[in-house]
Design a protein around this motif. Structure first.
Motif, PDB file in Angstrom:
ATOM      1  N   UNK A  66      32.151  28.496  38.701  1.00 27.51           N
ATOM      2  CA  UNK A  66      33.396  29.146  38.279  1.00 27.51           C
ATOM      3  C   UNK A  66      34.142  29.673  39.508  1.00 27.51           C
ATOM      4  N   UNK A  67      35.454  29.452  39.528  1.00 22.57           N
ATOM      5  CA  UNK A  67      36.251  29.880  40.687  1.00 22.57           C
ATOM      6  C   UNK A  67      37.205  31.020  40.367  1.00 22.57           C
ATOM      7  N   UNK A  68      37.140  31.585  39.150  1.00 28.14           N
ATOM      8  CA  UNK A  68      38.053  32.687  38.862  1.00 28.14           C
ATOM      9  C   UNK A  68      37.336  33.905  38.291  1.00 28.14           C
ATOM     10  N   UNK A  69      37.057  33.945  36.997  1.00 26.05           N
ATOM     11  CA  UNK A  69      36.578  35.186  36.391  1.00 26.05           C
ATOM     12  C   UNK A  69      35.117  35.513  36.695  1.00 26.05           C
ATOM     13  N   UNK A  70      34.250  34.503  36.759  1.00 27.07           N
ATOM     14  CA  UNK A  70      32.817  34.788  36.923  1.00 27.07           C
ATOM     15  C   UNK A  70      32.483  35.538  38.214  1.00 27.07           C
ATOM     16  N   UNK A  71      33.058  35.145  39.360  1.00 26.82           N
ATOM     17  CA  UNK A  71      32.773  35.930  40.567  1.00 26.82           C
ATOM     18  C   UNK A  71      33.210  37.388  40.441  1.00 26.82           C
ATOM     19  N   UNK A  72      34.326  37.627  39.735  1.00 28.12           N
ATOM     20  CA  UNK A  72      34.784  39.005  39.558  1.00 28.12           C
ATOM     21  C   UNK A  72      33.832  39.783  38.666  1.00 28.12           C
ATOM     22  N   UNK A  73      33.348  39.144  37.596  1.00 29.81           N
ATOM     23  CA  UNK A  73      32.376  39.806  36.729  1.00 29.81           C
ATOM     24  C   UNK A  73      31.122  40.165  37.513  1.00 29.81           C
ATOM     25  N   UNK A  86      29.531  35.400  53.597  1.00 28.64           N
ATOM     26  CA  UNK A  86      28.374  34.899  52.859  1.00 28.64           C
ATOM     27  C   UNK A  86      28.707  33.728  51.945  1.00 28.64           C
ATOM     28  N   UNK A  87      29.799  33.021  52.266  1.00 33.25           N
ATOM     29  CA  UNK A  87      30.225  31.844  51.506  1.00 33.25           C
ATOM     30  C   UNK A  87      30.495  32.165  50.039  1.00 33.25           C
ATOM     31  N   UNK A  88      30.967  33.374  49.783  1.00 33.47           N
ATOM     32  CA  UNK A  88      31.458  33.721  48.448  1.00 33.47           C
ATOM     33  C   UNK A  88      32.951  33.417  48.442  1.00 33.47           C
ATOM     34  N   UNK A  89      33.336  32.410  47.679  1.00 31.96           N
ATOM     35  CA  UNK A  89      34.728  31.964  47.703  1.00 31.96           C
ATOM     36  C   UNK A  89      35.650  32.959  47.022  1.00 31.96           C
ATOM     37  N   UNK A  90      36.824  33.143  47.609  1.00 34.88           N
ATOM     38  CA  UNK A  90      37.863  33.947  46.988  1.00 34.88           C
ATOM     39  C   UNK A  90      38.236  33.311  45.649  1.00 34.88           C
ATOM     40  N   UNK A  91      38.112  34.029  44.515  1.00 35.72           N
ATOM     41  CA  UNK A  91      38.440  33.428  43.219  1.00 35.72           C
ATOM     42  C   UNK A  91      39.946  33.263  43.028  1.00 35.72           C
ATOM     43  N   UNK A  92      40.324  32.243  42.309  1.00 38.95           N
ATOM     44  CA  UNK A  92      41.728  32.035  41.958  1.00 38.95           C
ATOM     45  C   UNK A  92      42.028  32.866  40.723  1.00 38.95           C
ATOM     46  N   UNK A  93      42.856  33.890  40.869  1.00 41.28           N
ATOM     47  CA  UNK A  93      43.166  34.806  39.777  1.00 41.28           C
ATOM     48  C   UNK A  93      44.312  34.336  38.902  1.00 41.28           C
ATOM     49  N   UNK A  94      44.856  33.150  39.192  1.00 39.60           N
ATOM     50  CA  UNK A  94      45.961  32.583  38.416  1.00 39.60           C
ATOM     51  C   UNK A  94      47.140  33.558  38.349  1.00 39.60           C
ATOM     52  N   UNK A  95      47.443  34.174  39.458  1.00 43.93           N
ATOM     53  CA  UNK A  95      48.515  35.167  39.495  1.00 43.93           C
ATOM     54  C   UNK A  95      49.885  34.512  39.577  1.00 43.93           C
ATOM     55  N   UNK A  96      50.816  35.050  38.815  1.00 41.98           N
ATOM     56  CA  UNK A  96      52.206  34.629  38.907  1.00 41.98           C
ATOM     57  C   UNK A  96      52.807  35.179  40.191  1.00 41.98           C
ATOM     58  N   UNK A  97      53.921  34.602  40.626  1.00 39.43           N
ATOM     59  CA  UNK A  97      54.544  35.026  41.886  1.00 39.43           C
ATOM     60  C   UNK A  97      54.915  36.498  41.876  1.00 39.43           C
ATOM     61  N   UNK A  98      55.409  37.000  40.739  1.00 35.30           N
ATOM     62  CA  UNK A  98      55.797  38.410  40.694  1.00 35.30           C
ATOM     63  C   UNK A  98      54.577  39.323  40.773  1.00 35.30           C
ATOM     64  N   UNK A  99      53.427  38.875  40.214  1.00 36.68           N
ATOM     65  CA  UNK A  99      52.194  39.665  40.319  1.00 36.68           C
ATOM     66  C   UNK A  99      51.725  39.732  41.769  1.00 36.68           C
ATOM     67  N   UNK A 100      51.825  38.615  42.463  1.00 38.62           N
ATOM     68  CA  UNK A 100      51.442  38.585  43.873  1.00 38.62           C
ATOM     69  C   UNK A 100      52.324  39.530  44.674  1.00 38.62           C
ATOM     70  N   UNK A 101      53.623  39.494  44.419  1.00 42.90           N
ATOM     71  CA  UNK A 101      54.550  40.379  45.136  1.00 42.90           C
ATOM     72  C   UNK A 101      54.205  41.839  44.885  1.00 42.90           C
ATOM     73  N   UNK A 102      53.836  42.164  43.648  1.00 42.25           N
ATOM     74  CA  UNK A 102      53.494  43.550  43.305  1.00 42.25           C
ATOM     75  C   UNK A 102      52.226  43.996  44.026  1.00 42.25           C
TER      76      UNK A 102
END
Length: 347
Positions: free
Chosen positions: A76-83, A292-308
């Motif tokens: 998993x590249x998004x939610x599982x690493x965050x959990x 430690x080779x823990x990949x940055x997860x893709x949070x599926x952020x919209x452009x406005x969320x990234x700006x915020x």
């Protein structure tokens, strides 16, 4: 997807959207038969932990215990690493109680890929301490277990994608108190419920402070909300760093990141880190190796969320480390947090 996840997290309220399966009857010390949520309800599914040891779900994992259970898959590249990162924070707060009177279980929904060896490596990446088991097994048995726990959504979990229910289950099998919780909850709140209220929920709190004496609470910006519910699972931010909280991040402290990274690079890193890693972007790869080779997860952020989020990181940096323009001084002098480490990354 990020908007959906954020809405779901907000809907969970301050701690959790509660799904109580049993009437809240019984106290610690009662037999499993005192609640309907015993061996006649839970399957005794055979699972295999990361140490290749077979265990039974009811008899060995939950009977008479306070537990937290989630379902993940290691690719998993998004939610599982965050959990996993969030529960790692909760584990650190509970200390050696984990494995003694609180038990953590992460069960793979992709058992064909997630062998015990793969799960053991995954746990090591996140520097998981003892008392937390990562489990695999027969896929059909795991699907049935998810259904029984209320963590299987028809049309989502059995679809063609890897989307899955993001809730955790926390509970005390002896008392029959079971609840869904958000995996993005504040780690202190989760730790308090697992370590205190679920241990003996009928005991009233000794804290009798009046709400009349409560301080005013500042409304967080959208960027701060996103940081606290997503980014803080892996990162600290200056005054919220390890020294203040005792919670070391999977990734670096982010104070100063907006001063140290090119804005376009940082924006893209927040938007599509998986793509940048696949392209072997030099900086992205160096950060991946450094942490430690823990990949940055893709949070599926919209452009406005990234700006915020970027704006919030900039505001906090300016607030905690005001820039002073003195002759002969480097304007970044003293910015240790993010700048002082070559390998720091937004992860």
């Amino acid at each position: 997807m990020f908007q959906m996840l954020r809405s779901a997290a907000i809907a969970v309220t301050v701690f959790m959207t509660v799904m109580v399966w049993g009437s809240l009857t019984g106290v610690a010390g009662e037999t499993p038969s005192a609640t309907p949520w015993g061996q006649d309800f839970f399957p005794n599914t055979v699972l295999i932990n990361q140490d290749e040891q077979p265990v039974h779900f009811y008899d060995d994992l939950i009977k008479g215990k306070v537990v937290v259970i989630n379902f993940i898959f290691t690719s998993c590249t998004d939610s599982c690493p965050l959990e996993t990162a969030r529960l790692r924070q909760v584990q650190r707060l509970l200390g050696d109680r984990v494995g003694k009177d609180v038990f953590f279980y992460s069960i793979s929904i992709d058992p064909e890929t997630d062998t015990p060896a793969v799960l053991k490596q995954y746990a090591a990446k996140f520097k998981v301490a003892p008392g937390w088991q990562f489990l695999t097994g027969n896929k059909d048995d795991i699907v049935e277990l998810r259904r029984k726990l209320g963590l299987f959504i028809e049309g989502v979990d059995n679809g063609r994608t890897t989307d899955h229910n993001l809730s955790l289950i926390v509970g005390n099998q002896t008392t029959g108190r079971w609840m869904k919780a958000s995996p993005f909850e504040n780690p202190y709140i989760l730790a308090d419920h697992l370590g205190n209220s679920l241990q003996n929920w009928k005991v009233a709190s000794e804290h009798l402070d009046s709400y009349a004496n409560a301080p005013d609470v500042r409304a967080p910006s959208l960027g701060e909300q996103i940081f606290r519910t997503r980014c803080s699972a892996c990162h600290t931010l200056g005054h919220e760093g390890e020294e203040a909280t005792g919670l070391r991040g999977v990734g670096p402290d982010l104070l100063g990141v907006t001063r140290q990274r090119d804005g376009l690079w940082l924006g893209r890193w927040l938007k599509e880190p998986d793509v940048m890693l696949a392209e072997k972007d030099p900086l992205a790869m160096s950060l991946y190796e450094a942490y430690n080779k823990v990949a940055m997860p893709n949070l599926r952020m919209a452009d406005n969320d990234i700006a915020e989020v970027v704006q919030y990181l900039q505001e906090e940096t300016d607030r905690q480390q005001p820039v002073t323009h003195m002759a002969g001084d480097d304007m970044h002098a003293g910015h240790e947090g993010y700048a002082g480490h070559e390998g720091h990354h937004m992860q």
